[in-house]
Design an enzyme around this catalytic site. Structure first.
Site, PDB file in Angstrom:
ATOM      1  N   GLU A 103      -6.570  -7.620  -0.328  1.00 27.32           N
ATOM      2  CA  GLU A 103      -7.047  -7.498   1.053  1.00 27.32           C
ATOM      3  C   GLU A 103      -8.496  -7.063   1.081  1.00 27.32           C
ATOM      4  OE1 GLU A 103      -4.856  -4.839   3.546  1.00 27.32           O
ATOM      5  OE2 GLU A 103      -2.925  -5.440   2.735  1.00 27.32           O
TER       6      GLU A 103
ATOM      7  N   GLU B 267       0.824  -1.220   0.000  1.00 26.79           N
ATOM      8  CA  GLU B 267       0.000   0.000   0.000  1.00 26.79           C
ATOM      9  C   GLU B 267       0.854   1.264   0.000  1.00 26.79           C
ATOM     10  OE1 GLU B 267      -2.879  -0.259   3.181  1.00 26.79           O
ATOM     11  OE2 GLU B 267      -4.243  -1.400   1.911  1.00 26.79           O
TER      12      GLU B 267
HETATM   13  C1  GLA Z   1      -4.086  -2.244   5.142  1.00 29.62           C
HETATM   14  C2  GLA Z   1      -2.742  -2.937   5.293  1.00 29.62           C
HETATM   15  C3  GLA Z   1      -2.812  -4.184   6.122  1.00 29.62           C
HETATM   16  C4  GLA Z   1      -3.711  -3.973   7.300  1.00 29.62           C
HETATM   17  C5  GLA Z   1      -5.072  -3.568   6.816  1.00 29.62           C
HETATM   18  C6  GLA Z   1      -6.087  -3.418   7.923  1.00 29.62           C
HETATM   19  O1  GLA Z   1      -4.797  -2.674   4.083  1.00 29.62           O
HETATM   20  O2  GLA Z   1      -2.146  -3.229   4.066  1.00 29.62           O
HETATM   21  O3  GLA Z   1      -1.506  -4.486   6.554  1.00 29.62           O
HETATM   22  O4  GLA Z   1      -3.179  -2.983   8.107  1.00 29.62           O
HETATM   23  O5  GLA Z   1      -4.950  -2.324   6.198  1.00 29.62           O
HETATM   24  O6  GLA Z   1      -7.334  -3.053   7.433  1.00 29.62           O
END
Ligand code: GLA
Ligand code: GLA
Length: 693
Positions: A320, A161
């Site tokens: 995710e 991210e």
């Molecule tokens: C982000 C991060 C993960 C986690 C999620 C929690 O997407 O990439 O490591 O922290 O948020 O929602």
């Protein structure tokens, strides 16, 4: 047009068939090793075939500058591989270890006031630091060299991210990089001055060394909009350059392993220009976290459709999502019954060929201990885990039915999304802070769904002009090139819907003159002289406007003062005389060349649009318009590549039971009952049906 990297997708482990990938982030380093065997056994039980490893493992992999430890990671990868579970391996660079930031505090990013972002969480690094780059690339090299021949690694998960916490850095490193970026873009300082309009407030710069990042200017003051827009462009590019450096180290050593990084395309933010980034990955990945409440399904479908647009309709990986509540909102609502499976299948409908979660096992300590996971604190004996297993079976069935060889069917309507219009329109000195690009495309997507049309959300750089109809929803920036595209599209027979706050400024955020919307006034056959903001924050101001078609405008209306002979006024405002808005055109339809161009000159919101669209769609003769069936069901189709077969996904958009027709072989149902005669099914709240036709 940007050249996209050739598409490459993670291939199944030796001896396996291509399936839908299923799994999540796995952080075994958070647990004693005796938990690992149970993890692997339960993954198998759930049908997991892919996990992302090592995302935050830098400190464990490199405990000190000159010491490395891959043993633990080797052990868990071997266990997973032996169980047939493939690995999406991280470059592990997302969270630098203490020894690094202690020795080199100059890698920490700074906020607009110059304050340091200290270690204590993650992403406390600056993309423009040569020192950080050196250490991060050394880690990439070590990872790639160590795992180059490992048969279980099917993809690289580069960093994590990008820009989630370190999108904007105002350090001196960033300043120098910003100056270089401006040199590249503009060539000479006079062109920067012209683009940023620096004659205003004595902001002229004599040379590139005078270019500063948009640092703190005092509360209530207003940053130069041109500089701010370019800083957002630069910040996306600075992180991209860091990504490319990581990617290229990995790709050189392991040329056969496809690479990705997880985007954050959803209705919360517009961190990076993900459409631009989409050209830089072997396959697109996205993280999506649900918006609780009534827009949950629609927002998910909308943002997944944008991901599909960014991926240019090639398969993408949902990296995710959550099985239930997250931990980072003020109130972390649960998912309703059925939403765990429904959300995953909705992403699948929108083009994902891989469904993953954050994370496999819910943490016991650390900042995310209250974030739900596939295996919750309660353990195996839980509704969540049972549903995770059920989802695994559904995905297996859909994979066997050939879903991975299909792509999302092209809609008749493209709703255009533009990152730069969002960045420019979120400036703090505008007609009203209630209006920006962000909200309008989602309102259109929802209103179209209310009329039975599941639109494609299409980035402005992509092929929106190949659609039967196109919506430009508050696309605030239209440069010459895009304006020309719009003109050509409609002249050739295209059907255009444009709204207020579209085509106001050019690519430098300079206003198009002689009446709004200057960029495409001729196509729309209207001319507006002024903005009429509508607000509720002050007694006695205009807070709404009624339209003659029964809908209501909020937030902003255009003061349209002339309409071309070729245009027809479809609705006007009905207001008291003092407002000077009575009789002003609100919705118009113009004939331009062989095409038609409708204009909605105010914010109607999803409801007002849904009420206005049936008439507009009929006048424009847009295919697929079906008012009756639309509102309660979201319909998405995926078409077999090079074939006729269709996978039809139907999702209940309401909290009521809805009945749908069965159109083929039913592959998967969730919270749905097929009627005895097999001709129809009833979907409960959050229910769905997948059929093959
Ligand atoms: C982000 C991060 C993960 C986690 C999620 C929690 O997407 O990439 O490591 O922290 O948020 O929602
Ligand atoms: C102040 C300033 C002007 C201008 C106006 C705008 O009065 O002196 O330069 O910025 O505000 O309202």
């Amino acid at each position: 047009m940007t050249q996209h990297r050739p598409f490459r997708w993670p291939q199944p482990l030796q001896g396996n068939r291509q399936e839908i990938w299923y799994g999540g982030d796995y952080n075994p380093e958070q647990w004693p090793e005796d938990v690992w065997d149970e993890d692997v056994a339960l993954m198998r039980k759930a049908g997991v075939n892919l996990v992302s490893l090592g995302i935050f493992s830098w400190a464990k992999l490199q405990p000190a500058e000159d010491s490395w430890d891959f043993d633990w990671l080797d052990r868990i990868i071997a266990k997973l591989g032996a169980a047939g579970i493939a690995v999406d391996l991280a470059s592990a660079t997302a969270s630098p270890p203490m020894w690094l930031t202690q020795a080199h505090p100059e890698v920490l990013w700074r906020d607009e006031r110059g304050d340091v972002c200290w270690p204590g969480a993650r992403q406390h690094w600056r993309a423009t630091s040569p020192v950080f780059r050196k250490y991060a690339l050394a880690l990439c090299r070590a990872m790639a060299e160590h795992y180059r021949d490992n048969p279980y690694i099917v993809a690289w998960h580069v960093n994590n991210e990008y820009g989630c916490h370190n999108r904007f850095d105002y350090s001196d490193d960033a300043m120098r990089a910003f100056q270089e970026w401006c040199k590249d873009r503009y060539g000479d300082i006079e062109s920067v001055n012209a683009a940023w309009g620096t004659s205003f407030w004595s902001q002229q710069m004599g040379d590139f060394s005078q270019i500063l990042p948009p640092r703190f200017i005092g509360e209530g003051n207003f940053m130069n909009p041109g500089k701010l827009l370019d800083f957002k462009r630069f910040s996306s590019d600075a992180l991209k350059s860091f990504f490319r450096a990581e990617r290229d180290v990995l790709a050189r050593i392991t040329p056969d392993i496809p690479l990705t990084t997880n985007f954050m395309v959803s209705a919360g933010n517009s961190t990076l220009d993900y459409d631009d980034w989409g050209a830089e990955v072997d396959f697109v990945s996205n993280d999506h976290y649900f918006m609780p409440g009534e827009q949950h399904l629609d927002e998910l479908a909308y943002s997944s459709s944008l991901v599909d647009g960014i991926a240019r309709k090639r398969p993408w990986l949902l990296m995710e999502q959550s099985t239930g509540a997250v931990n980072w909102r003020n109130i972390n609502y649960r998912k309703e019954e059925g939403q765990l499976i429904r959300d995953s299948l909705a992403h699948l409908a929108m083009g994902a060929n891989a469904i993953c979660y954050f994370q496999w096992r819910q943490s016991r300590s650390g900042a995310e201990k209250f974030h739900t996971a596939m295996l919750p604190h309660a353990g195996e004996d839980s509704r969540t885990f049972r549903e995770v297993c059920e989802l695994g079976r559904d995905l297996k069935r859909l994979g066997e039915a050939g879903l991975t060889e299909s792509a999302v069917a092209k809609s008749s309507v493209a709703v255009v999304y533009d990152y730069e219009s969002e960045w420019a329109s979120e400036h703090t000195a505008t007609p009203t802070q209630e209006v920006r690009h962000w909200t309008e495309p989602l309102d259109w997507f929802r209103a179209l769904a209310d009329c039975g049309i599941t639109a494609d959300v299409v980035p402005i750089r992509a092929d929106w002009d190949s659609y039967e109809a196109v919506v430009l929803p508050s696309v605030y920036l239209l440069d010459e090139g895009q304006a020309r595209r719009v003109r050509k599209y409609v002249a050739a027979g295209g059907k255009l819907f444009a709204t207020y706050y579209t085509g106001i400024a050019d690519g430098d955020d300079h206003i198009w003159l002689d009446g709004y919307p200057g960029a495409i006034r001729d196509v729309l056959g209207i001319r507006s002289e002024d903005f009429a903001p509508l607000g509720t924050d002050t007694e006695g101001v205009l807070d709404h406007l009624d339209l003659s078609n029964g809908t209501v405008a909020h937030d902003l209306a255009d003061v349209i003062t002339s309409v071309a002979d070729t245009a027809k006024v479809l609705a006007t405002y009905e207001a008291e005389e003092w407002t000077a808005m009575s009789g002003v055109p609100a919705v118009t339809l113009n004939i331009y060349g062989k095409g038609r161009a409708a204009y909605v000159g105010c914010r109607l919101g999803r409801e007002g649009l849904a009420a206005t669209l049936p008439d507009l769609l009929a006048r424009m003769r847009v295919k697929g318009f079906d008012e009756a069936s639309g509102a309660s069901v979201l319909r998405v189709e995926r078409v077999r590549t090079g074939g006729q077969e269709r996978f039809v996904f139907l999702f209940n958009r309401t909290h009521r039971d809805v009945t749908v027709d069965i159109e083929g072989t039913v592959l998967v149902t969730s919270r749905a009952t097929v009627h005895d005669d097999g001709s129809a099914a009833t979907l409960k709240a959050n229910g769905l049906l997948v059929m093959k036709r």
